[in-house]
Design an enzyme around this catalytic site. Structure first.
Site, short mmCIF file in Angstrom:
data_model
loop_
_atom_site.label_atom_id
_atom_site.label_comp_id
_atom_site.label_asym_id
_atom_site.label_seq_id
_atom_site.Cartn_x
_atom_site.Cartn_y
_atom_site.Cartn_z
N LYS A 10 0.84 -1.22 0.00
CA LYS A 10 0.00 0.00 0.00
C LYS A 10 0.87 1.26 0.00
O LYS A 10 2.06 1.22 0.34
CB LYS A 10 -0.89 0.04 1.24
CG LYS A 10 -0.12 0.24 2.55
CD LYS A 10 -0.24 1.62 3.11
CE LYS A 10 0.88 2.15 3.94
NZ LYS A 10 1.79 1.42 4.69
N GLY A 144 7.80 1.20 4.45
CA GLY A 144 6.51 1.86 4.59
C GLY A 144 5.51 1.48 3.51
O GLY A 144 4.47 2.12 3.36
N LEU A 145 5.82 0.44 2.75
CA LEU A 145 4.91 0.02 1.67
C LEU A 145 4.03 -1.16 2.08
O LEU A 145 3.41 -1.80 1.25
CB LEU A 145 5.71 -0.31 0.41
CG LEU A 145 6.53 0.84 -0.18
CD1 LEU A 145 7.27 0.40 -1.43
CD2 LEU A 145 5.62 2.04 -0.51
N GLY A 146 3.99 -1.45 3.37
CA GLY A 146 3.07 -2.48 3.84
C GLY A 146 3.50 -3.90 3.54
O GLY A 146 2.65 -4.78 3.36
N SER A 147 4.81 -4.14 3.51
CA SER A 147 5.29 -5.49 3.19
C SER A 147 4.86 -6.50 4.26
O SER A 147 4.52 -7.64 3.95
CB SER A 147 6.81 -5.50 3.03
OG SER A 147 7.44 -5.08 4.22
N GLU A 194 -0.22 -8.76 12.27
CA GLU A 194 0.34 -7.41 12.30
C GLU A 194 0.62 -6.95 13.73
O GLU A 194 1.59 -6.24 13.99
CB GLU A 194 -0.63 -6.44 11.63
CG GLU A 194 -0.55 -6.44 10.11
CD GLU A 194 0.60 -5.56 9.61
OE1 GLU A 194 1.72 -6.11 9.48
OE2 GLU A 194 0.38 -4.36 9.39
N ASP A 205 -3.01 -1.11 6.94
CA ASP A 205 -2.20 -1.84 5.96
C ASP A 205 -2.84 -3.16 5.57
O ASP A 205 -2.95 -3.49 4.38
CB ASP A 205 -0.79 -2.10 6.52
CG ASP A 205 0.06 -0.84 6.55
OD1 ASP A 205 -0.51 0.26 6.44
OD2 ASP A 205 1.29 -0.97 6.70
#
Lengths: 388, 388
Positions: A10, A144-147, A194, A205
């Protein structure tokens, strides 16, 4: 018996930081995914059978004999796949001991947490059934890309695909989407994963990763919206590590020092997020051409970036990306916590490939990593392996 | 019989652009001045006697025989120094004809307007009395630092010093300040000069130049405030010419497109200007140390710069200055219209001279011009030449 599940990462299109202070934010899925393939062996099961986790991108493999898990995690013996449950502190301690038996470099603390989440989700949904899970990902870790959410979602989905809680057409060829209630279940399990990875995640996310499209969030409430315009972004990973907690605290301190000014800044961000979500949801033929919509989005991105600078969360590396893309008349904003991390650059539909190549070459020459992503696409998808 | 008058330039500390939309702005004088020295010859006067204007920095000289002025500007025959009057369109036309007799390069249109203002102020206050006016200036022209206002103020003061409207102690040694009512008169005449130069000036530049210190302005109202802290700024002139009208129009158009967001942005700027003026006015021993005050000002500057970026008035050259000074942990913001022009960088009192030299060297290597200025000092001052 095998299944593959893939779930997207995301980006935050607008409203990062301000959302902590009550503003609306907008997040969107990107077509960069984490994929989990799960294969159950046909052999008969014994206590020596293994639960294996292969992290392909890192060339790492971990495995646990089923007997060892039974001994260490007796409380997870009966899978409760239909009722996502938080990991108790005692269970977390036992899992940590199991993970600790593997030699994970201290520098990769996020990795250890990922393995913890894997073991918890695995045993909670599938019990001690031996299998091999293979993880591959398009997403840079910790950028910060929701890995991590994409991992939790794809893993939960693969595990649930073979559980009693989900009924699927195993004969389906190609990628397939879960039904609404199954997606909800996946999302809840992923959220539990998470929590192990992040302590107190917002749930944003995993929700974006599960449902795809765009999501508006405000004061803890998430609203799923349908993206109705193609939108392509260049994502530049500055690779500058950042301390999200310190950045969030910095904005709060600034807000304490300048309450009136910052309240107005957050209010401006709220308006920007609302405008942005309206544009992305509107049907292209309704009113504006794609180019006009892109221009509007660019203006809103520029405004949001200015407001983020006002909050004090930009960074020299981010400014370098902004300056570089500006040379090509492209608009950028930081995405996520700032202080480094990733920067978004809108790539207009009519932009020539040559320009894209030039920008990327110049950014990469600064030591940055560049990814191109379509915004607001599909969420979680699964695929049964016909050969098994 | 000779007098020298010097008047400072100005910077906008906060609130540029937003002030057009009702926010508070704060301007301050800088210790960079324009100086006019005026000398009346002792010889007897004839129609061939000259009124001379020497612009030392440009190595230019203009002169007009008194008889020619009498013929072209009969309506200005009787000096009305106590009642500042706007220049009528007819008079402006006649003066333009006189200026047109000199060969002024078209590229220097600002110069021609300056000469117009000179002739109008001169003949209105001193009639046709022959004299030589010599102008020198520390201020770059057309860079948004109020050079034209400083010219109008110092010229008006020098002319008024020998008029019936002002009574001064000619025997005073060294620089001396006008009384309150004389300053008001100078300010009004200077405003008439500014109108010739700028059409519809706000009156801010001439007021700061006349009274010095800092001025808060909002909705056309100017409030003189007393600066009570030493404050030093590096002023970097990017030399990028800008179109102020287009920039102001751009902000208005953005406000039209995003009324809610921009209203919030202007409100944030208003709060910042108010906080800033409070800090500059507070007595140092009262509460905060100089360093603490500087930190607060830096934060407010950073915030204001972000909001200016949000308005869309920054420029690649400005961003280069920001990036460069950031490397030295110094805070900068654009000042004035943006789109090029000047950038302010706060120089903390305890900053070493070596660092200042390094920053300046790096900025100058980018082709920028650097000036150092004390902020919020004296306004107009005059000095009688003892030798005459």
């Amino acid at each position: 018996m095998a299944v593959r599940a893939r779930a997207p990462g995301k980006i935050i299109l607008s409203g990062e930081h301000a959302v902590v202070h009550g503003s609306t934010a907008v997040a969107a899925s990107i077509d960069l995914c984490t994929q989990v393939s799960l294969r159950f062996p046909i052999d008969s099961e014994s206590d020596d059978s293994l639960i294996k986790l292969q992290l392909k991108d890192m060339a790492l493999e971990f495995s646990w004999p089923v007997g060892r898990l039974k001994k260490m995690l007796p409380e997870l013996g009966i899978p409760q796949s239909s009722t996502p449950t938080p990991c108790s502190p005692e269970t977390l301690k036992s899992i940590a001991a199991l993970v600790g038996e593997h030699n994970i470099p201290e520098a990769k603390s996020g990795l250890a947490a990922g393995v913890l989440a894997f073991l918890y989700l695995y045993t909670s949904i599938q019990g001690y059934k031996p299998a091999t899970a293979v993880v591959t990902s398009d997403l840079p870790l910790g950028a910060g890309l929701g890995s991590s959410a994409a991992l939790c979602v794809s893993l939960s989905a693969a595990l649930l695909a073979f559980s009693d809680s989900v009924s699927l057409d195993f004969s389906h060829q190609g990628w397939l989407t879960f039904g609404e209630s199954e997606l909800e279940l996946v999302n809840k399990w992923a959220f539990e994963g998470e929590k192990i990875l992040h302590g107190k995640p917002s749930g944003l996310d995993n929700t974006v990763s599960t449902f795809g499209n765009i999501i508006m969030f405000k004061s803890g409430n998430l609203t799923l919206l349908k993206s109705r315009m193609p939108l392509r972004m260049l994502i530049t990973n500055t690779k500058v590590g950042r301390n999200t907690k310190a950045l969030v605290a910095g904005v709060s301190e600034r807000t304490f020092r300048h309450p009136d000014a910052m309240a107005a800044v957050f209010s401006a961000v709220d308006s920007i997020s609302k405008e942005l979500s309206t544009i992305i949801q509107s049907h292209a033929p309704d009113d504006l051409s794609i180019t006009e919509k892109e221009k509007k989005l660019e203006e809103l991105m520029e405004m949001n970036q200015g407001l983020l600078q006002c909050m004090g969360v930009t960074h020299a590396s981010i400014e370098t990306v902004l300056q570089t893309t500006l040379k090509y008349k492209l608009t950028s904003k930081l995405t996520g916590a700032g202080g480094g991390g990733c920067v978004l650059t809108l790539l207009p539909a009519l932009l020539s490939g040559t320009v894209v190549d030039e920008v990327i070459a110049e950014l990469e020459s600064c030591g940055f990593q560049c990814l191109i992503a379509e915004i607001g696409g599909k969420g979680l998808q699964i695929c049964f392996d016909a050969s098994s």
